[in-house]
Design a protein around this motif. Structure first.
Motif, PDB file in Angstrom:
ATOM      1  N   GLY A 248      41.411  33.205  38.476  1.00  0.00           N
ATOM      2  CA  GLY A 248      40.005  33.423  38.784  1.00  0.00           C
ATOM      3  C   GLY A 248      39.593  32.919  40.149  1.00  0.00           C
ATOM      4  N   ALA A 249      38.288  33.030  40.405  1.00  0.00           N
ATOM      5  CA  ALA A 249      37.746  32.625  41.703  1.00  0.00           C
ATOM      6  C   ALA A 249      36.285  32.222  41.573  1.00  0.00           C
ATOM      7  CB  ALA A 249      37.862  33.777  42.704  1.00  0.00           C
ATOM      8  N   LYS A 250      35.865  31.375  42.504  1.00  0.00           N
ATOM      9  CA  LYS A 250      34.448  31.028  42.648  1.00  0.00           C
ATOM     10  C   LYS A 250      33.991  31.674  43.944  1.00  0.00           C
ATOM     11  CE  LYS A 250      31.233  27.240  43.363  1.00  0.00           C
ATOM     12  NZ  LYS A 250      31.117  25.778  43.528  1.00  0.00           N
ATOM     13  N   LEU A 251      32.899  32.431  43.879  1.00  0.00           N
ATOM     14  CA  LEU A 251      32.391  33.162  45.033  1.00  0.00           C
ATOM     15  C   LEU A 251      31.016  32.669  45.428  1.00  0.00           C
ATOM     16  CD1 LEU A 251      33.129  36.767  43.707  1.00  0.00           C
ATOM     17  CD2 LEU A 251      34.690  35.233  44.917  1.00  0.00           C
ATOM     18  N   VAL A 252      30.721  32.761  46.719  1.00  0.00           N
ATOM     19  CA  VAL A 252      29.390  32.487  47.238  1.00  0.00           C
ATOM     20  C   VAL A 252      28.956  33.728  48.005  1.00  0.00           C
ATOM     21  CG1 VAL A 252      27.989  31.034  48.739  1.00  0.00           C
ATOM     22  CG2 VAL A 252      29.852  30.012  47.421  1.00  0.00           C
ATOM     23  N   PHE A 253      27.773  34.246  47.686  1.00  0.00           N
ATOM     24  CA  PHE A 253      27.249  35.456  48.309  1.00  0.00           C
ATOM     25  C   PHE A 253      26.245  35.125  49.396  1.00  0.00           C
ATOM     26  CE2 PHE A 253      28.672  36.611  44.102  1.00  0.00           C
ATOM     27  CZ  PHE A 253      29.405  37.754  44.359  1.00  0.00           C
ATOM     28  N   GLU A 254      26.049  36.074  50.314  1.00  0.00           N
ATOM     29  CA  GLU A 254      25.076  35.898  51.402  1.00  0.00           C
ATOM     30  C   GLU A 254      23.656  35.832  50.859  1.00  0.00           C
ATOM     31  OE1 GLU A 254      25.768  39.193  53.991  1.00  0.00           O
ATOM     32  OE2 GLU A 254      27.560  38.292  54.860  1.00  0.00           O
TER      33      GLU A 254
ATOM     34  N   GLY B  23      31.354  32.954  39.142  1.00  0.00           N
ATOM     35  CA  GLY B  23      32.733  32.658  38.762  1.00  0.00           C
ATOM     36  C   GLY B  23      33.356  33.883  38.125  1.00  0.00           C
ATOM     37  N   LEU B  24      34.567  34.232  38.557  1.00  0.00           N
ATOM     38  CA  LEU B  24      35.265  35.395  38.033  1.00  0.00           C
ATOM     39  C   LEU B  24      36.531  34.977  37.313  1.00  0.00           C
ATOM     40  CD1 LEU B  24      35.212  37.850  41.103  1.00  0.00           C
ATOM     41  CD2 LEU B  24      33.470  37.543  39.327  1.00  0.00           C
ATOM     42  N   ALA B  25      36.881  35.721  36.265  1.00  0.00           N
ATOM     43  CA  ALA B  25      38.168  35.574  35.583  1.00  0.00           C
ATOM     44  C   ALA B  25      38.920  36.883  35.819  1.00  0.00           C
ATOM     45  CB  ALA B  25      37.975  35.335  34.096  1.00  0.00           C
ATOM     46  N   PHE B  26      40.120  36.789  36.400  1.00  0.00           N
ATOM     47  CA  PHE B  26      40.889  37.984  36.696  1.00  0.00           C
ATOM     48  C   PHE B  26      41.490  38.563  35.423  1.00  0.00           C
ATOM     49  CE2 PHE B  26      41.714  35.681  40.909  1.00  0.00           C
ATOM     50  CZ  PHE B  26      40.572  36.223  41.480  1.00  0.00           C
ATOM     51  N   GLU B  27      41.571  39.888  35.379  1.00  0.00           N
ATOM     52  CA  GLU B  27      42.145  40.584  34.224  1.00  0.00           C
ATOM     53  C   GLU B  27      43.607  40.855  34.445  1.00  0.00           C
ATOM     54  OE1 GLU B  27      39.631  44.005  33.791  1.00  0.00           O
ATOM     55  OE2 GLU B  27      38.118  42.829  32.805  1.00  0.00           O
TER      56      GLU B  27
ATOM     57  N   ARG C 143      29.161  50.941  41.779  1.00  0.00           N
ATOM     58  CA  ARG C 143      29.707  51.092  43.136  1.00  0.00           C
ATOM     59  C   ARG C 143      28.932  50.315  44.212  1.00  0.00           C
ATOM     60  NH1 ARG C 143      34.245  53.876  42.585  1.00  0.00           N
ATOM     61  NH2 ARG C 143      34.223  55.710  41.286  1.00  0.00           N
ATOM     62  N   GLU C 144      27.982  49.502  43.793  1.00  0.00           N
ATOM     63  CA  GLU C 144      27.288  48.639  44.746  1.00  0.00           C
ATOM     64  C   GLU C 144      28.252  47.546  45.195  1.00  0.00           C
ATOM     65  OE1 GLU C 144      22.973  46.694  45.485  1.00  0.00           O
ATOM     66  OE2 GLU C 144      23.375  47.865  43.698  1.00  0.00           O
ATOM     67  N   GLU C 145      28.235  47.213  46.484  1.00  0.00           N
ATOM     68  CA  GLU C 145      29.155  46.218  47.032  1.00  0.00           C
ATOM     69  C   GLU C 145      28.392  45.022  47.584  1.00  0.00           C
ATOM     70  OE1 GLU C 145      33.058  48.694  48.442  1.00  0.00           O
ATOM     71  OE2 GLU C 145      31.677  48.000  49.967  1.00  0.00           O
ATOM     72  N   TYR C 146      29.010  43.851  47.460  1.00  0.00           N
ATOM     73  CA  TYR C 146      28.440  42.613  47.969  1.00  0.00           C
ATOM     74  C   TYR C 146      29.510  41.858  48.745  1.00  0.00           C
ATOM     75  CZ  TYR C 146      24.828  43.524  44.504  1.00  0.00           C
ATOM     76  OH  TYR C 146      23.833  44.097  43.764  1.00  0.00           O
ATOM     77  N   THR C 147      29.150  41.371  49.924  1.00  0.00           N
ATOM     78  CA  THR C 147      30.039  40.545  50.724  1.00  0.00           C
ATOM     79  C   THR C 147      29.965  39.121  50.202  1.00  0.00           C
ATOM     80  OG1 THR C 147      29.660  41.943  52.644  1.00  0.00           O
ATOM     81  CG2 THR C 147      30.527  39.757  53.069  1.00  0.00           C
ATOM     82  N   CYS C 148      31.116  38.433  50.181  1.00  0.00           N
ATOM     83  CA  CYS C 148      31.131  37.072  49.657  1.00  0.00           C
ATOM     84  C   CYS C 148      32.172  36.230  50.386  1.00  0.00           C
ATOM     85  CB  CYS C 148      31.443  37.076  48.161  1.00  0.00           C
ATOM     86  SG  CYS C 148      33.087  37.698  47.762  1.00  0.00           S
ATOM     87  N   ILE C 149      32.125  34.937  50.105  1.00  0.00           N
ATOM     88  CA  ILE C 149      33.135  33.991  50.562  1.00  0.00           C
ATOM     89  C   ILE C 149      33.789  33.425  49.313  1.00  0.00           C
ATOM     90  CG2 ILE C 149      33.550  31.780  51.720  1.00  0.00           C
ATOM     91  CD1 ILE C 149      31.103  32.437  53.479  1.00  0.00           C
ATOM     92  N   LEU C 150      35.119  33.453  49.269  1.00  0.00           N
ATOM     93  CA  LEU C 150      35.860  32.861  48.163  1.00  0.00           C
ATOM     94  C   LEU C 150      35.977  31.375  48.447  1.00  0.00           C
ATOM     95  CD1 LEU C 150      36.916  35.921  48.449  1.00  0.00           C
ATOM     96  CD2 LEU C 150      38.733  35.115  46.983  1.00  0.00           C
ATOM     97  N   ARG C 151      35.372  30.547  47.597  1.00  0.00           N
ATOM     98  CA  ARG C 151      35.397  29.096  47.804  1.00  0.00           C
ATOM     99  C   ARG C 151      36.540  28.434  47.055  1.00  0.00           C
ATOM    100  NH1 ARG C 151      31.837  26.793  51.209  1.00  0.00           N
ATOM    101  NH2 ARG C 151      33.585  25.408  51.019  1.00  0.00           N
ATOM    102  N   ASP C 152      36.854  28.928  45.871  1.00  0.00           N
ATOM    103  CA  ASP C 152      37.986  28.448  45.078  1.00  0.00           C
ATOM    104  C   ASP C 152      38.752  29.675  44.624  1.00  0.00           C
ATOM    105  OD1 ASP C 152      37.334  25.729  45.135  1.00  0.00           O
ATOM    106  OD2 ASP C 152      36.027  25.914  43.399  1.00  0.00           O
TER     107      ASP C 152
END
Length: 85
Positions: free
Chosen positions: A42-48, A81-85, A28-37
């Motif tokens: 899927g998606a590529k994320l950049v975190f603070e 990098g994430l792969a959506f389920e 349940r830990e959360e992280y703010t990010c920016i979706l770059r792709d």
């Protein structure tokens, strides 16, 4: 200069974006990010900062409220990098 012949394993086209998101991990830990792709798969994320992601996460796209369950495919420093389920 030689080009890489490594084939990308993506099944859909990626679009460059600049959307804000939030990743929720199994603990349940959360992280703010920016979706770059972003693509359908899927998606590529950049975190603070550094993000200790669990293998399975939920991504919420802030602008739309859309939630996607995903598997973390790779992570390096402040990017993942994430792969959506």
């Amino acid at each position: 200069m030689a080009r890489s012949t490594k084939k990308k394993s993506r099944n859909s086209d990626r679009k460059t974006t600049f959307r804000f998101g939030r990743v929720t991990c199994a603990n349940r830990e959360e992280y703010t990010c920016i979706l770059r792709d972003l693509s359908e798969t899927g998606a590529k994320l950049v975190f603070e900062g550094e993000a200790a992601l669990s293998p399975q996460v939920t991504l919420r796209i802030e602008q739309t409220g859309e939630r996607k369950r995903a598997r973390v495919v790779w992570q390096k420093e402040r990017e993942a990098g994430l792969a959506f389920e």
